[in-house]
Design a protein around this motif. Structure first.
Motif, PDB file in Angstrom:
ATOM      1  N   LYS A 173       0.958   9.742   6.323  1.00 24.80           N
ATOM      2  CA  LYS A 173       0.899   9.686   4.863  1.00 24.80           C
ATOM      3  C   LYS A 173       1.843   8.593   4.367  1.00 24.80           C
ATOM      4  N   HIS A 174       1.367   7.819   3.384  1.00 24.56           N
ATOM      5  CA  HIS A 174       2.161   6.723   2.819  1.00 24.56           C
ATOM      6  C   HIS A 174       2.866   7.174   1.532  1.00 24.56           C
ATOM      7  N   VAL A 175       4.081   6.692   1.347  1.00 23.37           N
ATOM      8  CA  VAL A 175       4.851   6.979   0.140  1.00 23.37           C
ATOM      9  C   VAL A 175       5.631   5.730  -0.258  1.00 23.37           C
ATOM     10  N   ALA A 176       5.990   5.650  -1.529  1.00 21.54           N
ATOM     11  CA  ALA A 176       6.873   4.567  -1.966  1.00 21.54           C
ATOM     12  C   ALA A 176       8.266   4.800  -1.405  1.00 21.54           C
ATOM     13  N   PRO A 177       9.033   3.729  -1.133  1.00 21.99           N
ATOM     14  CA  PRO A 177      10.404   3.903  -0.639  1.00 21.99           C
ATOM     15  C   PRO A 177      11.247   4.728  -1.611  1.00 21.99           C
ATOM     16  N   ASP A 178      12.160   5.515  -1.073  1.00 23.69           N
ATOM     17  CA  ASP A 178      13.011   6.386  -1.896  1.00 23.69           C
ATOM     18  C   ASP A 178      13.750   5.607  -2.972  1.00 23.69           C
ATOM     19  N   VAL A 179      14.254   4.432  -2.623  1.00 21.88           N
ATOM     20  CA  VAL A 179      15.043   3.655  -3.585  1.00 21.88           C
ATOM     21  C   VAL A 179      14.180   3.234  -4.777  1.00 21.88           C
ATOM     22  N   VAL A 180      12.884   3.071  -4.566  1.00 19.24           N
ATOM     23  CA  VAL A 180      11.971   2.727  -5.658  1.00 19.24           C
ATOM     24  C   VAL A 180      11.718   3.949  -6.540  1.00 19.24           C
ATOM     25  N   THR A 223       8.398   4.364 -10.784  1.00 19.66           N
ATOM     26  CA  THR A 223       7.127   4.939 -10.354  1.00 19.66           C
ATOM     27  C   THR A 223       6.569   5.976 -11.331  1.00 19.66           C
ATOM     28  N   GLU A 224       5.249   6.121 -11.259  1.00 20.30           N
ATOM     29  CA  GLU A 224       4.524   7.204 -11.915  1.00 20.30           C
ATOM     30  C   GLU A 224       3.491   7.706 -10.924  1.00 20.30           C
ATOM     31  N   ASN A 225       3.480   9.000 -10.683  1.00 17.18           N
ATOM     32  CA  ASN A 225       2.569   9.587  -9.691  1.00 17.18           C
ATOM     33  C   ASN A 225       2.721   8.934  -8.320  1.00 17.18           C
ATOM     34  N   GLY A 226       3.974   8.592  -7.991  1.00 19.49           N
ATOM     35  CA  GLY A 226       4.287   8.134  -6.641  1.00 19.49           C
ATOM     36  C   GLY A 226       4.318   6.641  -6.422  1.00 19.49           C
ATOM     37  N   GLY A 231       1.913  -5.692  -4.375  1.00 20.51           N
ATOM     38  CA  GLY A 231       1.641  -5.183  -3.036  1.00 20.51           C
ATOM     39  C   GLY A 231       1.513  -3.679  -2.952  1.00 20.51           C
ATOM     40  N   ASP A 232       1.815  -3.160  -1.767  1.00 19.11           N
ATOM     41  CA  ASP A 232       1.552  -1.764  -1.439  1.00 19.11           C
ATOM     42  C   ASP A 232       2.318  -0.776  -2.306  1.00 19.11           C
ATOM     43  N   VAL A 233       3.412  -1.182  -2.910  1.00 17.12           N
ATOM     44  CA  VAL A 233       4.246  -0.271  -3.686  1.00 17.12           C
ATOM     45  C   VAL A 233       3.631   0.039  -5.050  1.00 17.12           C
ATOM     46  N   THR A 234       2.557  -0.658  -5.426  1.00 18.30           N
ATOM     47  CA  THR A 234       1.956  -0.475  -6.744  1.00 18.30           C
ATOM     48  C   THR A 234       0.715   0.416  -6.696  1.00 18.30           C
TER      49      THR A 234
END
Length: 375
Positions: free
Chosen positions: A244-251, A257-260, A280-283
């Protein structure tokens, strides 16, 4: 006064954006490119590493190769992001920016899938791919499963590629007839925007006796059993997982973020904070999480930054277009050219697998290596 830009993350998006800003702004640019790693690698190279086709060190490109006007690479770990004041904190200090770009990609939540870390393997981290170099040769009979544990995930063709390349590996090893291969993905087809690419892959699975299990995710693993999200179970002896993919904790802790994931304006890739961009992937911009789309987003964000710096209007729209290569095995590569935003719905054009596209893929890598690193 130099334009102070801080770019967080030196993947496809961060590298392309930094290159564009350097080319246009040059000596009037003061850009710090920050990444916790000391080298870059193309995501597709992990498949070559895990199947023993290439040595791990041979696919890494050191960041200290970057020599561009106005750009400095910093190998540091980011500990805090203040998007309001555009201040970034690392273990070495703080950076203040006129423009902040977040390109930190996606991390992996192994704990979200019970048993994955203990009983399975993953190949989405470089370390996981290296580990599999020793694990895969030990698999000589039984059930192999390539399984996706959550969506969205990076590089949608990658699970299909792993299944096809595993077939080739086991065939060369002379043990394919003693093994089964199953592929579990959460989509109804391997490449949803491209029916032709999906049909070609499904045909390849059938020809190679690979069981295709669509619209399912891996929920958990026990010692020899995979449980899917519908409650069904599959036996396994080798599990190759996509965590499972998630945004980095610091982000997440930054409030971006909104909804991850980080929402952005599709025209400029700017976040809800002024002069703070995310690519990129963080969006959650709506394109697949893949390097080529991060690169495309980097171009658009760079164009927006340059236009603002020059006091002009940015006329470049983000079409969400990109090309993904698909390893079909047997020395052939296919390509799907996808456009997500130009039409009423995403669409993809399939380029049949061929030896010629192997060369095309190699040029894709070498051209970016030269552009970003001068090598």
């Amino acid at each position: 006064m130099k334009l102070r830009v801080v770019v967080l993350g030196a993947g496809f998006g961060g590298l392309e954006l930094s290159s564009m800003l350097s080319e246009v702004i040059g000596s009037d640019l003061d850009l710090n490119l920050i990444d916790q790693n000391d080298s870059f690698y193309f995501g597709f190279s992990k498949l070559d590493v895990m199947f023993g086709n290439k040595k791990p060190d041979s696919v890494k490109i050191p960041y200290n190769s970057i020599v561009k006007p106005g750009v400095r690479f910093r190998k540091e770990t980011i500990t805090a992001i203040d998007p309001v004041n555009k201040i970034v904190t690392t273990q070495n200090g703080t950076y203040e920016a006129d423009v902040l770009v977040v390109a930190l990609g996606a991390n992996y939540d192994m704990a979200a899938t019970p048993g994955l870390a203990k009983y399975g393997n993953e190949y989405y981290t470089f370390e996981g791919a290296v580990k599999l170099r020793d694990v895969i040769p030990q698999f000589k009979k039984g059930h192999a499963i390539v399984g996706v544990c959550g969506a969205p995930f990076k590089c949608p063709p990658a699970p299909s590629e792993a299944a096809l390349m595993l077939h080739d590996y086991l065939t060369r090893a002379g043990v394919r007839n003693a093994c089964t291969i199953s592929l579990v993905i959460p989509f109804g087809s391997p490449i949803p925007p491209s029916p032709d690419s999906s049909s070609a892959l499904i045909k390849a699975f059938a020809e190679r006796n690979i069981q295709f299990i669509p619209q399912r995710k891996v929920a958990s693993l026990s010692e020899k059993t995979v449980s899917l999200d519908d409650g069904s179970e599959l036996p396994f002896d080798l599990f190759l997982g996509i965590p499972k993919h998630v945004a980095p904790d610091v982000v997440i802790q930054s409030g971006l973020t909104e909804n991850g994931w980080i929402p952005v304006d599709r025209q400029s890739l700017m976040t809800k904070f002024a002069d703070v961009y995310a690519i990129g992937d963080v969006t959650s911009v709506g394109t697949p999480k893949a390097g080529v789309f991060a690169e495309g987003a980097g171009k658009i964000a760079a164009a927006a930054i340059i236009a603002e710096y020059k006091g002009s209007k940015n006329e470049t729209a983000y079409t969400g277009a990109g090309s993904c290569y698909i390893e079909f095995g047997k020395g052939e590569v296919a390509r799907v050219d996808v456009d997500f935003f130009s039409g009423p719905k995403p669409f993809g054009i399939h380029q049949e697998a061929s030896e010629a596209l192997v060369i095309d893929k190699e040029h894709f890598g070498s051209s970016r290596k030269k552009r970003w690193f001068g090598l």
